[in-house]
Design an enzyme around this catalytic site. Structure first.
Site: not given
Ligand code: 2HA
Ligand code: ZN
Length: 267
Positions: A118, A141, A143
């Site tokens: 990314e 970023h 999850h």
């Molecule tokens: O780095 O989360 O969006 C792995 C991710 C890609």
């Molecule tokens: Zn990701």
């Protein structure tokens, strides 16, 4: 020869990145190599450190990043796990330097760890925010299960609807995420299209939800970026708990209660 690790201010910042990487893992937001972090550390480096020799040949960037010329970033490595970034940030990430003309980057320290897939999109966001005069140093970023879950529900895929719902679960959310959230419809991870769509949302927000993928936060401080996502996650969990408890749509704070926070907290 002085080592990069002798720079106390840099190592304190790297320590904060490692701290947050550990939170992402313990929160369950960072399966395998999920998520990535980039932090602009230019202001923490001496002129000598900023001009360290390159460890690898220059790699082209997808666009010229003129607001980032000569800037240095700590970036997590491609395929690297957050739980290991937490333990050993320089074995699972590296310092990169954007070239003077903003068209490429090179790895400069401490080891040649290839940056996250990314990276081009992170740098496009840093470039956009700096060009706007926003004192942005961090792109984070991750999850989070609960927040990603909400992006699988069509009725939540509206910035105003989801912002209002999450704000209305607990007063802190309105205070800690005052600009609300942006939403980007599904795009393939790591693409320039995803970066462009995210940048459009960053015009008005500091936190963006990527449909069926994850969350991205920008800011001056990595701990505060984490806190914003953590507070949104807390709101989502309160929503789910209240729904489970009654089987009904939770009441949420009233519009008046939300409005009253604005003068009370100078929002
Ligand atoms: O780095 O989360 O969006 C792995 C991710 C890609
Ligand atoms: Zn990701």
């Amino acid at each position: 020869m002085k080592q990069i690790r002798d720079n106390e201010a840099l190592m304190a910042e790297i320590g904060r990145i490692a701290e947050v990487a550990g939170y992402l893992w313990t929160k369950g937001w960072a399966e395998r190599n999920g998520g990535n972090i980039s932090v602009n550390v230019t202001s923490l480096l001496s002129d000598e450190e900023r001009s360290l020799p390159a460890l690898t040949p220059a790699k082209p960037l997808p666009e010229r990043m003129t607001a980032l010329s000569g800037h240095v970033f700590y970036v997590t490595g491609t395929g690297k796990r957050m739980r290991y970034v937490a333990q050993a940030p320089f074995e699972n990430g590296a310092l990169i330097r954007v070239s003077a003309d903003g068209s490429s980057y090179e790895l400069i320290a401490e080891q040649p760890i290839l940056p996250t897939s990314e990276l081009p999109s992170h740098l496009m966001m840093h470039n956009y925010l700096r060009a706007q005069g926003r004192d942005n140093r961090v792109v984070l970023h991750t999850h989070p299960t609960d927040l990603i879950g909400m992006t699988h529900c069509r009725r939540f895929l509206d910035s105003d609807v989801l912002t209002h719902l999450l704000w209305s679960m607990i007063p802190e959310c309105r205070i800690i995420v005052p600009k609300g959230i942006g939403i980007v419809p599904y795009e393939i991870p790591g693409t320039v299209e995803l970066a462009h769509a995210t940048i459009r949302q960053l015009e008005r927000h500091d936190v963006v939800f990527w449909e069926k993928h994850g969350i991205l936060a920008v800011g001056e401080d990595i701990i505060e970026c984490f806190d914003a996502i953590d507070t949104l996650s807390k709101s989502a969990q309160i929503y789910f708990s209240a729904r489970l408890a009654s089987g009904e749509e939770p009441e949420g704070m009233t519009q008046q209660q939300l409005n009253d926070l604005v003068p009370a907290f100078g929002l």
